[in-house]
Design a protein around this motif. Structure first.
Motif, short mmCIF file in Angstrom:
data_model
loop_
_atom_site.label_atom_id
_atom_site.label_comp_id
_atom_site.label_asym_id
_atom_site.label_seq_id
_atom_site.Cartn_x
_atom_site.Cartn_y
_atom_site.Cartn_z
N LEU A 1 8.51 -58.34 30.16
CA LEU A 1 7.74 -58.84 31.31
C LEU A 1 6.73 -59.90 30.89
O LEU A 1 5.97 -60.39 31.72
CB LEU A 1 7.01 -57.68 32.01
CG LEU A 1 7.88 -56.67 32.74
CD1 LEU A 1 7.04 -55.63 33.43
CD2 LEU A 1 8.78 -57.37 33.77
N GLY B 1 5.01 -59.71 27.53
CA GLY B 1 4.18 -59.31 26.40
C GLY B 1 2.86 -58.71 26.79
O GLY B 1 2.56 -58.56 27.97
N VAL C 1 -0.80 -57.53 27.78
CA VAL C 1 -1.75 -58.07 28.76
C VAL C 1 -3.15 -57.59 28.39
O VAL C 1 -3.31 -56.72 27.54
CB VAL C 1 -1.42 -57.57 30.17
CG1 VAL C 1 -0.14 -58.21 30.66
CG2 VAL C 1 -1.30 -56.06 30.18
N ALA D 1 2.75 -51.67 26.13
CA ALA D 1 3.47 -51.09 27.26
C ALA D 1 2.62 -51.01 28.52
O ALA D 1 3.14 -50.91 29.63
CB ALA D 1 3.94 -49.67 26.89
N VAL D 2 1.30 -51.07 28.36
CA VAL D 2 0.41 -50.71 29.45
C VAL D 2 0.41 -51.75 30.58
O VAL D 2 0.76 -52.91 30.36
CB VAL D 2 -1.03 -50.50 28.91
CG1 VAL D 2 -1.69 -51.83 28.59
CG2 VAL D 2 -1.86 -49.68 29.88
N THR D 3 0.04 -51.31 31.75
CA THR D 3 0.02 -52.19 32.92
C THR D 3 -1.09 -53.24 32.82
O THR D 3 -2.11 -53.01 32.16
CB THR D 3 -0.18 -51.38 34.21
OG1 THR D 3 -0.14 -52.26 35.33
CG2 THR D 3 -1.54 -50.67 34.22
N GLY D 4 -0.88 -54.35 33.52
CA GLY D 4 -1.92 -55.36 33.62
C GLY D 4 -2.77 -55.16 34.87
O GLY D 4 -3.72 -55.92 35.10
N ALA D 5 -2.43 -54.17 35.67
CA ALA D 5 -3.18 -53.96 36.92
C ALA D 5 -4.58 -53.46 36.61
O ALA D 5 -4.81 -52.78 35.60
CB ALA D 5 -2.44 -52.94 37.79
N GLU E 1 5.71 -52.25 31.23
CA GLU E 1 6.42 -53.01 30.21
C GLU E 1 7.37 -52.11 29.41
O GLU E 1 8.46 -52.53 29.02
CB GLU E 1 5.38 -53.66 29.28
CG GLU E 1 5.92 -54.66 28.31
CD GLU E 1 6.33 -55.98 28.95
OE1 GLU E 1 7.51 -56.11 29.27
OE2 GLU E 1 5.48 -56.88 29.10
#
Lengths: 339, 437
Positions: free
Chosen positions: B6, B8, B10, B393-397, B93
């Motif tokens: 997605l 890389g 964030v 792996a973590v979200t960018g939200a 991710e």
């Protein structure tokens, strides 16, 4: 070809969830609006009786949809869940509150406890389909770009298309629930309940139809590409089928023929879901990501289709048995309200 | 190492909160899984007793347990749904990059879940209207689905610790073979370990509820049979778990040596490595014995990898000890019961036995969670062991702490209401129907 088949499986799961899970949420809507403890008691009892044995199985269609999406179209799944984190989280919270409250309601000892759990169940039953509908509207409106939370966290799902699809999800669920509960009332030999759900079915049917037409007009101005898909070829056929099925449903409801109305009401909703998919074809996340681009590894798609096929061989007969038993009234133990 | 498809890593200021939110959701769900594994078998055993003896008491007890089973299943359905949401909400991710490698297992899990939901409804709501043998048969798929469902979820966890079924070329995942991922080398010991844990946790908790009633003076047949059936299950499972635990530890030593080093906080690679008991008593060579069955074996230390690749050792060390010592104590308690039953054909009469039973249920839960902390925190900083880091792996939200707080409040409410309702349910009288047969 292979990605299209997997997309078809996802669409099947989505349709089943919208119809069966949607009706369970709709039942919560009627629980919410049934009136005071005394007046609303018969409607609420009918809802509990109808929903108890089947709601968990109906809910599994959602899990199935999630799994097919993340296995078959992982990039789309990651993009959707990160950009639409807010509505999906709200839907998740609604699912906990709805399911938890419904399961524990039976053990309530006082009117106050039963009311608190009942209100939680009912409010969450409205929140969840609205949030899911808003998320679906965001995808249809092309507001979910590929990437990790690349789309706007708020404006992606608060546009007019999202709001209308959210309302439509609540309304179609309520309508399906009214029709199914009307048929249950007829089987249970409760003419008073049949009349009660007839009025609810007609009212919610008109509202759902109105929202569907309003949605079409909003799509026309906001997402022209989707509108073109809905007004030409197979998309147009779906829209016309949905409209015709809706009108037939209203006529059947008027004459209290709920057994037949169940099928036409379901067809009206299924045609909308299918029409949406056809109208945005070949895209999974319009305007950029196609079904084929989003598809996972070939070997996985093959394995997923095989596993789904074998799984359905087990699930379909089991589900048929469950629904038969439930519809024939053989899955009910009488709850003794504790003093 | 892989960054993800997605785009890389964030900026995410709240990676730790995301991990804690996942851990909390897991800790809420996993005790319910234990009941999903063990309760159907226990209920069917009681129904089987009824079919053999025609004694309506057993039917009444089975029916009663099945209602508690349904409530716990429903709560498990919603908390399990949250886990599948969080896979995407917190770790998009990871899902986008590896969803098609490990996802097949969840597909099969979905089928198991369907079977479980369908037959649990038929079973619990069908007590009064289905023929007895048909009813009993409807319970069997619930037991099977409990096993196959765990099989699939554990397969994914095993895979995260022992990733197989793909290659990495130029930072991309290629040559995906979903069956190799499904039947990874970590699957078997993790599956057996968790499956047995289900019987230990559910058995001791149910026995503890009845032991509590027994201490409060409710010393009737209902409470005695409740203790005997649930405790027999737990007492037989506990010693087996010691053997499986040994198998698991040796597998970790072999395949994830850094994780094993974290069990003891072993800094340097050591020949004849010691193991520290609670209270700081160091037993020489014991870690080498645990890991390799050889006091002279060399145990790899944390310093074998760069600092950034080491798991947090404090919590892993404490959790591992908690699991091992509680597990051993529970085995001893189960042994007390089995010995008395074998010699005298009755339950131990000491109130201390019953007090220990009341404590055993919550302790078994602690051991269960501690075991999962050991393996999952011990896997850090990797989400896919030595392939993808958790921070990638973590979200960018944004809003992770808000979500964490909201979910925490909702879960606290859910746990409180579930506890109150089940407590009330447990005090209601057993309704034996004289004409049930």
């Amino acid at each position: 070809m292979l990605p299209d088949l997997v997309a078809g499986v996802a669409l099947l799961a989505l349709t089943a969830y919208v119809l069966l899970g949607g009706a369970d949420f709709g039942a919560g809507f009627w629980d919410l609006t049934a009136g005071g403890a005394q007046r609303g008691a018969p409607v609420r009892a009918m809802i509990k009786r109808a929903m108890s044995p089947v709601w968990e199985a109906n809910h599994v269609w959602l899990i199935f949809l999630l799994v097919v999406l993340w296995t078959g179209f992982p990039v789309a799944f990651g993009s959707i869940t990160s950009t639409l984190a807010v509505p999906l989280f709200l839907a998740g919270i609604g699912i906990i509150l709805r399911g938890g409250a419904f399961a524990l309601k039976g053990e309530a000892a006082t009117i106050a406890e039963a009311r608190a759990l009942g209100a939680t169940f009912a409010l969450a039953s409205v929140l969840t389909p609205f949030a899911f509908g808003a998320a679906a509207g965001a995808i249809a409106a092309g507001r979910v770009p590929v990437g990790n939370a690349r789309g706007d966290e708020w404006s992606s799902w608060t546009g007019s298309v999202s709001i209308l699809v959210g309302l439509l999800a609540v309304a179609t669920g309520a309508h399906l629930a009214a029709v199914f509960l009307g048929a249950d009332s007829r089987r249970a030999g409760r003419p008073d309940m049949v009349r009660a759900f007839r009025a609810r079915a007609l009212g919610s049917g008109v509202v759902a139809g109105g929202l569907a037409i309003a949605g079409l007009l909003v799509v026309r101005s906001e997402v022209p590409a989707l509108y073109d898909g809905l007004t030409s070829g197979a998309g147009l056929v779906c829209v016309l089928v949905s409209g015709a099925a809706g009108l037939i449903t209203l006529r059947l409801e008027w004459r209290e023929r709920f057994e037949a109305a169940r099928y036409t009401a379901a067809a009206a909703v299924a045609a909308i879901v299918a029409g949406w998919a056809i109208a945005q074809e070949p895209y999974l996340l319009p305007p950029d990501l196609t079904v084929h681009e989003a598809a996972g590894a070939h070997a996985t798609l093959v394995a997923l289709l095989v596993a789904t096929g074998l799984g359905l061989l087990l699930i379909v007969p089991a589900l048929t048995w469950l629904f038969r038993l439930a519809l024939s009234g053989r899955l009910a133990y009488e709850e003794n309200p504790r003093p | 190492m892989i960054d993800g498809v997605l785009g890389g890593p964030v900026d995410q200021d709240y990676l730790l909160q995301a991990r804690q939110m996942q851990a909390m959701s897991f800790a809420v769900h996993i005790p319910l899984v234990c009941f999903g594994i063990a309760f159907p078998a226990m209920v069917l055993f009681l129904e089987g007793l009824w079919l053999r003896t025609d004694d309506p008491f057993y039917r009444a007890l089975a029916k009663r347990w099945s209602k508690a089973m349904l409530i716990l299943f429903a709560v498990g359905v919603v908390t399990g749904t949250i886990l599948s949401f969080e896979m995407g909400l917190l770790w998009p991710e990871f899902m986008a990059t590896f969803g098609d490698v490990f996802g097949l297992a969840f597909g099969v899990e979905g089928v198991s879940f369907f079977i479980e939901a369908i037959f649990i409804a038929i079973y619990v709501y069908g007590w009064d209207r289905l023929p007895a043998r048909v009813h009993f048969a409807a319970g069997v798929p619930i037991v099977v689905a409990g096993l196959s469902g765990s099989f699939m979820v554990i397969s994914v966890n095993g895979w995260m610790n022992q990733p197989e079924g793909f290659s990495v070329r130029g930072g991309e995942v290629v040559d995906v073979n979903p069956l190799d991922a499904l039947f990874n080398k970590n699957l078997w010991h993790e599956l057996v370990h968790m499956y047995i844990a289900g019987f230990i946790v559910a058995g001791f908790l149910v026995a503890g509820v009845y032991a509590y009633g027994w201490l409060r003076g409710r010393r009737d047949r209902h409470h005695r049979v409740g203790i005997v059936v649930a405790l027999s299950v737990a007492a037989l499972a506990a010693p087996a778990q010691l053997l499986v635990g040994d198998w698991a530890a040796r597998t970790v030593a072999d395949r994830q040596p850094v994780k094993l080093a974290a069990f003891e906080g072993l800094e340097k690679t050591t020949k004849g490595a010691p193991f520290t008991l609670p209270g700081g008593i160091e037993i020489p060579d014991l870690l080498s014995v645990l890991a390799f069955h050889d006091p002279n074996a060399t145990v790899t230390g944390l310093d074998s990898v760069p600092k950034d690749d080491r798991p947090p050792t404090g919590i892993v060390k404490v959790s591992f000890r908690a699991m091992v010592f509680i597990g051993t104590a529970l085995t001893a308690l189960g042994g007390w019961f089995l010995w008395t039953w074998w010699r005298h054909g009755r339950l131990p009469s000491s109130p201390w036995f019953h007090r220990a039973l009341v404590a055993a249920g919550p302790l078994a839960l602690v051991a269960l969670i501690a075991g999962w902390i050991t393996t999952e925190v011990g896997r850090q900083p990797w989400v896919v062991y030595q392939v993808m880091r958790t921070e990638s792996a973590v979200t960018g939200a944004s809003g992770v702490p808000v979500g964490f707080a909201v979910l925490g409040l909702v879960y606290a409410g859910l746990a409180a209401v579930t506890f109150v309702m089940l407590h009330r349910f447990s005090r209601g009288p057993l309704e034996v129907e004289a004409d049930a047969a």
